[in-house]
Motif scaffolding. Structure first.
Motif, PDB file in Angstrom:
ATOM      1  N   PRO A  82       0.798  -1.228   0.000  1.00 15.95           N
ATOM      2  CA  PRO A  82       0.000   0.000   0.000  1.00 15.95           C
ATOM      3  C   PRO A  82       0.834   1.284   0.000  1.00 15.95           C
ATOM      4  N   LEU A  83       1.969   1.270   0.667  1.00 15.05           N
ATOM      5  CA  LEU A  83       2.807   2.465   0.715  1.00 15.05           C
ATOM      6  C   LEU A  83       3.337   2.819  -0.675  1.00 15.05           C
ATOM      7  N   THR A  84       3.847   1.836  -1.384  1.00 12.25           N
ATOM      8  CA  THR A  84       4.345   2.077  -2.738  1.00 12.25           C
ATOM      9  C   THR A  84       3.199   2.491  -3.653  1.00 12.25           C
ATOM     10  N   PHE A  85       2.037   1.876  -3.477  1.00 13.51           N
ATOM     11  CA  PHE A  85       0.884   2.237  -4.301  1.00 13.51           C
ATOM     12  C   PHE A  85       0.529   3.704  -4.108  1.00 13.51           C
ATOM     13  N   THR A  86       0.456   4.150  -2.853  1.00  9.77           N
ATOM     14  CA  THR A  86       0.092   5.552  -2.606  1.00  9.77           C
ATOM     15  C   THR A  86       1.200   6.513  -3.018  1.00  9.77           C
ATOM     16  N   GLN A  87       2.431   6.067  -3.033  1.00  6.71           N
ATOM     17  CA  GLN A  87       3.517   6.917  -3.528  1.00  6.71           C
ATOM     18  C   GLN A  87       3.479   7.024  -5.048  1.00  6.71           C
ATOM     19  N   THR A  88       3.088   5.944  -5.708  1.00  8.72           N
ATOM     20  CA  THR A  88       3.038   5.928  -7.166  1.00  8.72           C
ATOM     21  C   THR A  88       1.804   6.657  -7.678  1.00  8.72           C
ATOM     22  N   TYR A  89       0.654   6.367  -7.097  1.00  8.45           N
ATOM     23  CA  TYR A  89      -0.616   6.987  -7.496  1.00  8.45           C
ATOM     24  C   TYR A  89      -1.053   7.859  -6.325  1.00  8.45           C
ATOM     25  N   ARG A  90      -0.431   9.020  -6.207  1.00  3.74           N
ATOM     26  CA  ARG A  90      -0.553   9.876  -5.025  1.00  3.74           C
ATOM     27  C   ARG A  90      -1.970  10.325  -4.704  1.00  3.74           C
ATOM     28  N   THR A  91      -2.772  10.524  -5.718  1.00  4.98           N
ATOM     29  CA  THR A  91      -4.127  11.034  -5.517  1.00  4.98           C
ATOM     30  C   THR A  91      -5.105  10.256  -6.395  1.00  4.98           C
ATOM     31  N   PRO A  92      -6.377  10.348  -6.072  1.00  6.46           N
ATOM     32  CA  PRO A  92      -7.364   9.737  -6.971  1.00  6.46           C
ATOM     33  C   PRO A  92      -7.269  10.276  -8.400  1.00  6.46           C
ATOM     34  N   ARG A  93      -6.939  11.535  -8.534  1.00  3.41           N
ATOM     35  CA  ARG A  93      -6.804  12.116  -9.875  1.00  3.41           C
ATOM     36  C   ARG A  93      -5.664  11.465 -10.652  1.00  3.41           C
ATOM     37  N   ALA A  94      -4.535  11.220  -9.979  1.00  5.02           N
ATOM     38  CA  ALA A  94      -3.406  10.551 -10.641  1.00  5.02           C
ATOM     39  C   ALA A  94      -3.805   9.141 -11.073  1.00  5.02           C
ATOM     40  N   LEU A  95      -4.566   8.452 -10.238  1.00  3.15           N
ATOM     41  CA  LEU A  95      -5.047   7.121 -10.597  1.00  3.15           C
ATOM     42  C   LEU A  95      -5.997   7.205 -11.784  1.00  3.15           C
ATOM     43  N   SER A  96      -6.878   8.182 -11.762  1.00  5.69           N
ATOM     44  CA  SER A  96      -7.824   8.356 -12.861  1.00  5.69           C
ATOM     45  C   SER A  96      -7.106   8.575 -14.187  1.00  5.69           C
ATOM     46  N   GLN A  97      -6.076   9.398 -14.180  1.00  9.16           N
ATOM     47  CA  GLN A  97      -5.302   9.637 -15.403  1.00  9.16           C
ATOM     48  C   GLN A  97      -4.636   8.350 -15.883  1.00  9.16           C
ATOM     49  N   LYS A  98      -4.108   7.568 -14.966  1.00  9.83           N
ATOM     50  CA  LYS A  98      -3.468   6.305 -15.335  1.00  9.83           C
ATOM     51  C   LYS A  98      -4.493   5.327 -15.899  1.00  9.83           C
ATOM     52  N   LEU A  99      -5.682   5.272 -15.304  1.00 12.29           N
ATOM     53  CA  LEU A  99      -6.725   4.386 -15.817  1.00 12.29           C
ATOM     54  C   LEU A  99      -7.139   4.781 -17.234  1.00 12.29           C
ATOM     55  N   TRP A 100      -7.213   6.086 -17.497  1.00 11.60           N
ATOM     56  CA  TRP A 100      -7.543   6.547 -18.851  1.00 11.60           C
ATOM     57  C   TRP A 100      -6.503   6.067 -19.850  1.00 11.60           C
ATOM     58  N   VAL A 101      -5.249   6.207 -19.476  1.00 14.77           N
ATOM     59  CA  VAL A 101      -4.154   5.822 -20.368  1.00 14.77           C
ATOM     60  C   VAL A 101      -4.136   4.310 -20.592  1.00 14.77           C
ATOM     61  N   MET A 102      -4.406   3.555 -19.543  1.00 12.78           N
ATOM     62  CA  MET A 102      -4.288   2.094 -19.603  1.00 12.78           C
ATOM     63  C   MET A 102      -5.597   1.376 -19.909  1.00 12.78           C
ATOM     64  N   GLU A 103      -6.669   2.107 -20.136  1.00  8.92           N
ATOM     65  CA  GLU A 103      -7.985   1.486 -20.279  1.00  8.92           C
ATOM     66  C   GLU A 103      -7.993   0.329 -21.280  1.00  8.92           C
ATOM     67  N   ASN A 104      -7.483   0.535 -22.470  1.00  7.39           N
ATOM     68  CA  ASN A 104      -7.491  -0.526 -23.478  1.00  7.39           C
ATOM     69  C   ASN A 104      -6.605  -1.702 -23.077  1.00  7.39           C
TER      70      ASN A 104
END
Length: 131
Positions: A82-104
């Motif tokens: 969990p610590l590395t996850f929160t460091q990598t995807y610091r905010t819900p917005r950062a996660l949202s951007q990554k999901l958009w990029v990786m959706e396909n």
């Protein structure tokens, strides 16, 4: 994507065989990029896999749509680290951007969909149906 369209245009001008060859080469490239994307973001893929597996054991209905904050919280809790996850995807917005990029790419492994609501996008990530 623009280069792919231009390449297809040139290939069509050269004939059906050139077009077919170009499409095969493009398909192999896309598959390779999806695989590379999934490998680079193994932390996210692993957390989603754990979340989906855990839900599947207890669910009788399809996965629910979650706003990005709820999804971020759930993935933080299910991540192996969990610590590395929160460091990598610091905010819900950062996660949202990554999901958009990786959706396909994620659709190769999971059933991924989203909807637009008054409060923003909501995501549903569940088991990929075996059809």
């Amino acid at each position: 994507e623009d280069f792919a369209r231009l390449g297809l245009w040139f290939a069509r001008a050269r004939g059906a065989q050139a077009e077919a060859t170009f499409k095969r080469a493009l398909a192999m490239t896309v598959h390779g990029q999806h695989s590379q994307s999934l490998a680079q973001d193994q932390l996210l893929v692993s957390a989603i896999t754990r979340m989906v597996t855990r839900r599947a054991k207890h669910a009788t209905a399809p996965a629910p749509y979650l706003d990005i904050s709820a999804l971020w919280n759930e993935l933080c809790l299910t991540a192996l680290d969990p610590l590395t996850f929160t460091q990598t995807y610091r905010t819900p917005r950062a996660l949202s951007q990554k999901l958009w990029v990786m959706e396909n790419s994620l659709r190769q492994l999971f059933d991924v969909s989203w909807q637009e609501t008054d409060s923003g996008h909501v995501w549903r990530i569940g088991e990929k149906s075996a059809i």
